[in-house]
Motif scaffolding. Structure first.
Motif, PDB file in Angstrom:
ATOM      1  N   ASP B   7       0.834  -1.200   0.000  1.00  0.00           N
ATOM      2  CA  ASP B   7       0.000   0.000   0.000  1.00  0.00           C
ATOM      3  C   ASP B   7       0.867   1.247   0.000  1.00  0.00           C
ATOM      4  O   ASP B   7       0.621   2.208  -0.738  1.00  0.00           O
ATOM      5  N   ASP B   8       1.917   1.211   0.865  1.00  0.00           N
ATOM      6  CA  ASP B   8       2.821   2.356   0.966  1.00  0.00           C
ATOM      7  C   ASP B   8       3.471   2.650  -0.388  1.00  0.00           C
ATOM      8  O   ASP B   8       3.581   3.814  -0.775  1.00  0.00           O
ATOM      9  N   SER B  10       2.414   2.016  -3.418  1.00  0.00           N
ATOM     10  CA  SER B  10       1.503   2.667  -4.366  1.00  0.00           C
ATOM     11  C   SER B  10       1.168   4.078  -3.903  1.00  0.00           C
ATOM     12  O   SER B  10       1.040   4.998  -4.715  1.00  0.00           O
ATOM     13  N   LEU B  11       1.077   4.212  -2.586  1.00  0.00           N
ATOM     14  CA  LEU B  11       0.779   5.555  -2.046  1.00  0.00           C
ATOM     15  C   LEU B  11       1.925   6.523  -2.369  1.00  0.00           C
ATOM     16  O   LEU B  11       1.689   7.667  -2.774  1.00  0.00           O
ATOM     17  N   ASP B  13       4.002   6.266  -4.811  1.00  0.00           N
ATOM     18  CA  ASP B  13       3.935   6.553  -6.247  1.00  0.00           C
ATOM     19  C   ASP B  13       2.915   7.649  -6.541  1.00  0.00           C
ATOM     20  O   ASP B  13       3.204   8.599  -7.272  1.00  0.00           O
ATOM     21  N   ARG B  14       1.764   7.495  -5.950  1.00  0.00           N
ATOM     22  CA  ARG B  14       0.709   8.490  -6.180  1.00  0.00           C
ATOM     23  C   ARG B  14       1.125   9.864  -5.638  1.00  0.00           C
ATOM     24  O   ARG B  14       0.846  10.908  -6.248  1.00  0.00           O
ATOM     25  N   LEU B  15       1.762   9.847  -4.473  1.00  0.00           N
ATOM     26  CA  LEU B  15       2.231  11.122  -3.894  1.00  0.00           C
ATOM     27  C   LEU B  15       3.221  11.787  -4.838  1.00  0.00           C
ATOM     28  O   LEU B  15       3.146  13.002  -5.067  1.00  0.00           O
ATOM     29  N   ASP B  19      -0.823  13.128  -7.176  1.00  0.00           N
ATOM     30  CA  ASP B  19      -2.244  12.795  -7.043  1.00  0.00           C
ATOM     31  C   ASP B  19      -2.816  13.547  -5.844  1.00  0.00           C
ATOM     32  O   ASP B  19      -2.343  13.380  -4.714  1.00  0.00           O
ATOM     33  N   ARG B  21      -5.408  13.202  -4.179  1.00  0.00           N
ATOM     34  CA  ARG B  21      -6.032  12.366  -3.152  1.00  0.00           C
ATOM     35  C   ARG B  21      -4.984  11.612  -2.341  1.00  0.00           C
ATOM     36  O   ARG B  21      -5.289  11.118  -1.249  1.00  0.00           O
ATOM     37  N   ALA B  22      -3.781  11.525  -2.835  1.00  0.00           N
ATOM     38  CA  ALA B  22      -2.757  10.685  -2.206  1.00  0.00           C
ATOM     39  C   ALA B  22      -2.424  11.178  -0.800  1.00  0.00           C
ATOM     40  O   ALA B  22      -2.323  10.375   0.136  1.00  0.00           O
ATOM     41  N   ASP B  25      -5.087  10.317   1.601  1.00  0.00           N
ATOM     42  CA  ASP B  25      -5.022   8.888   1.947  1.00  0.00           C
ATOM     43  C   ASP B  25      -3.905   8.632   2.954  1.00  0.00           C
ATOM     44  O   ASP B  25      -4.057   7.823   3.873  1.00  0.00           O
ATOM     45  N   LEU B  26      -2.801   9.305   2.747  1.00  0.00           N
ATOM     46  CA  LEU B  26      -1.669   9.149   3.673  1.00  0.00           C
ATOM     47  C   LEU B  26      -2.068   9.565   5.089  1.00  0.00           C
ATOM     48  O   LEU B  26      -1.786   8.857   6.065  1.00  0.00           O
TER      49      LEU B  26
END
Lengths: 357, 185
Positions: B7-8, B10-11, B13-15, B19, B21-22, B25-26
């Motif tokens: 999860d981290d 992908s998170l 990556d999104r950050l 993104d 929303r990233a 989510d964090l």
């Protein structure tokens, strides 16, 4: 392995952090030591208690507050924030600024009435002193007088002051001289004397449209001035336009305050004389004739003459050199009581002689 | 742990991709853990929230600098731990030492009233015992026994030798064992 060494490794044992050799040695000790086994159990229980502690949860709305804090602050809000934070520093400064502004405003408001007054006075003052003087005598019509009628009335008292202040101004005096001459000539043409009191009553009833103006003009003036004006009217008679009198009066008034602080009895002079006095004689006609001779001998010029019910008033322009002789000559004609002399005598001394008796 | 690591990844990556929303989510994923460390260390909810916010703000600003060499969680714990220790070391929070009352209110699980009384007593004693630990020992036991970090992760987060982490942890547990003696079976 001692019990102490064994117990030092309990933490690592629980966390499975011992290598194979360490683990074997510890196991061998524990197998033979009941105390260490019991102690290991208590140690394990303690860690169990800690790990079983109730989990902590962030307060409600925490995520929103974090997200809010990370959002770029719009510049107006950032400005406001920058202005007001950190408050321990900014607040006292802002308070001081507010106080400063308040004090400034208070001062401005307190100063404004004076400011207002001075602004109101500005246009009025020059009109009073200049308008009549700047107008040529021939064109001196009723218009300027009417225009300034109200302001004169309003500032009558102030005009008095302005006049006093204007007195020492030499240029005005210079202007006065020829005008005074002119007026004396006018007087010469004038018809005989009329009662002063009668004229005082007549003046406001005069058909002349300017008469009321004069009345108004004179309203704030002193009694002496009113008398002077009245006498003026007497001299001017009906043939002289009344407004002309008024204008002449005004024109001369700026310089009318006597620098010699002459006695108020010098009612005949529009231009204040340097010396004025009373000459009590037994025979007026004789005294007038003698005075004429005396004046001629001393190169003194008769500049004005007014005839009043109390007796004639003669103004003489006497050269400084013969002034003393004039005094002694007058003393011989009758009882001559001159007023105060100026400390420094001008080249030509204007002497007003009021003949009584 | 594996799932969370995934999860981290992908998170992260999104950050890095920006993104929007990233980051949210964090914060959602780590809010309780970060706040937990802060509360255990500072003992005051308001101060803990302030510090936890500061942790996420720093993450938000510095996400571009995150290399991915350590786990995202370790990075967050590292930031939180450092901020806590710095704050404790500074004189500005001496007044906030009365964290005991706040700590007693931490329990939020559904339990029976009898259990609650007992639990409350234990919780109070437990948190007082933790609070009374020295700061260097306390952070280690919080990260290990309350947050579940490995020795290596703790060593990374606190920039300590593994041996130091191990010995500090042991000392901390020994202290707690004495303090919690009466609660042991």
């Amino acid at each position: 392995m001692s019990c102490h060494d064994a117990r030092e490794q309990f933490s690592a044992l629980i966390d499975d952090a011992l290598d194979a050799g360490e683990r074997a040695a510890l196991d061998a000790h524990l197998a033979t030591c009941a105390d260490c086994r019991r102690e290991l159990q208590r140690f394990r229980d303690t860690v169990g208690l800690v790990r079983a502690a109730a989990p902590v949860r962030a307060p409600a709305g925490f995520v929103d507050r974090v997200l809010e804090a990370t959002r770029p602050v719009p510049w107006p809000r950032r400005l406001v924030r920058d202005l007001f934070l950190p408050w321990p520093v900014k607040l006292p400064m802002e308070a001081a600024a507010i106080v400063l502004v308040a004090v400034g405003v208070a001062l401005v408001y307190r100063g404004s009435p004076e400011l207002e007054q001075s602004i109101r006075q500005e246009p009025a003052a020059p009109v009073m002193t200049q308008a009549p003087r700047d107008t040529p005598p021939e064109v001196k019509a009723s218009a300027p007088a009417r225009e300034n009628e109200d302001s004169r009335e309003l500032y009558g008292a102030r005009r008095e002051k302005a006049r006093e202040q204007d007195t020492p101004r030499e240029p005005e005096k210079a202007k006065e001289a020829p005008r005074a001459q002119e007026r004396v000539q006018e007087f010469a043409k004038e018809p005989g004397a009329v009662s002063r009191d009668a004229n005082l009553q007549k003046a406001p009833k005069s058909p002349d449209s300017q008469a009321p103006v004069i009345g108004k003009l004179e309203a704030p003036a002193s009694g002496a001035e009113r008398q002077r004006a009245a006498k003026d009217n007497v001299r001017s008679g009906t043939t002289q336009p009344t407004e002309r009198r008024a204008d002449s009066l005004k024109a001369q008034r700026p310089a009318s305050a006597p620098p010699t602080a002459a006695a108020p009895s010098v009612t005949s002079a529009f231009v204040p004389p340097d010396v004025s006095g009373q000459l009590a004689v037994s025979d007026r006609e004789l005294a007038l004739r003698s005075l004429k001779e005396l004046a001629a001998r001393l190169r003194a010029v008769e500049t004005r003459r007014f005839d009043t019910s109390d007796g004639p008033i003669i103004e003489l322009a006497v050269p400084r050199e013969t002034y003393a002789e004039l005094n002694s000559g007058l003393a011989r004609l009758g009882r001559w009581r001159p007023g105060k002399e100026p400390s420094t005598l001008p080249a030509t001394i204007r002497v007003v002689v009021r003949i009584t008796g | 742990m594996e799932g969370r690591t995934g999860d981290d990844a992908s998170l992260v990556d999104r950050l890095r991709r920006g993104d929007p929303r990233a980051f949210e989510d964090l914060v959602i994923a780590y809010q309780h853990r970060v706040f937990g460390v802060a509360l255990r260390m500072l003992g005051n909810r308001a101060e803990a929230e302030e510090l936890a916010q500061e942790v996420f703000l720093r993450v938000h600003r510095a996400i571009g600098e995150f290399r991915g060499e350590a786990k995202l969680s370790t990075w967050l714990y590292a930031i939180a731990s450092r901020l806590c220790l710095n704050r404790l070391a500074s004189g500005e929070r001496r007044m906030a030492r009365h964290g005991d009352e706040a700590l007693t209110r931490l329990a939020s699980r559904e339990i029976s009233p009898a259990e609650e009384v007992e639990r409350s007593e234990l919780e109070t004693a437990l948190h007082r015992a933790i609070a009374e630990l020295g700061e260097e020992r306390r952070i280690v036991v919080v990260l290990r026994d309350l947050e579940g970090l490995s020795y290596e992760e703790i060593a990374t987060a606190l920039e300590l030798e593994l041996g130091t982490v191990r010995s500090r942890l042991h000392r901390a547990r020994m202290d707690l064992r004495e303090k919690l003696e009466r609660f042991l079976p």
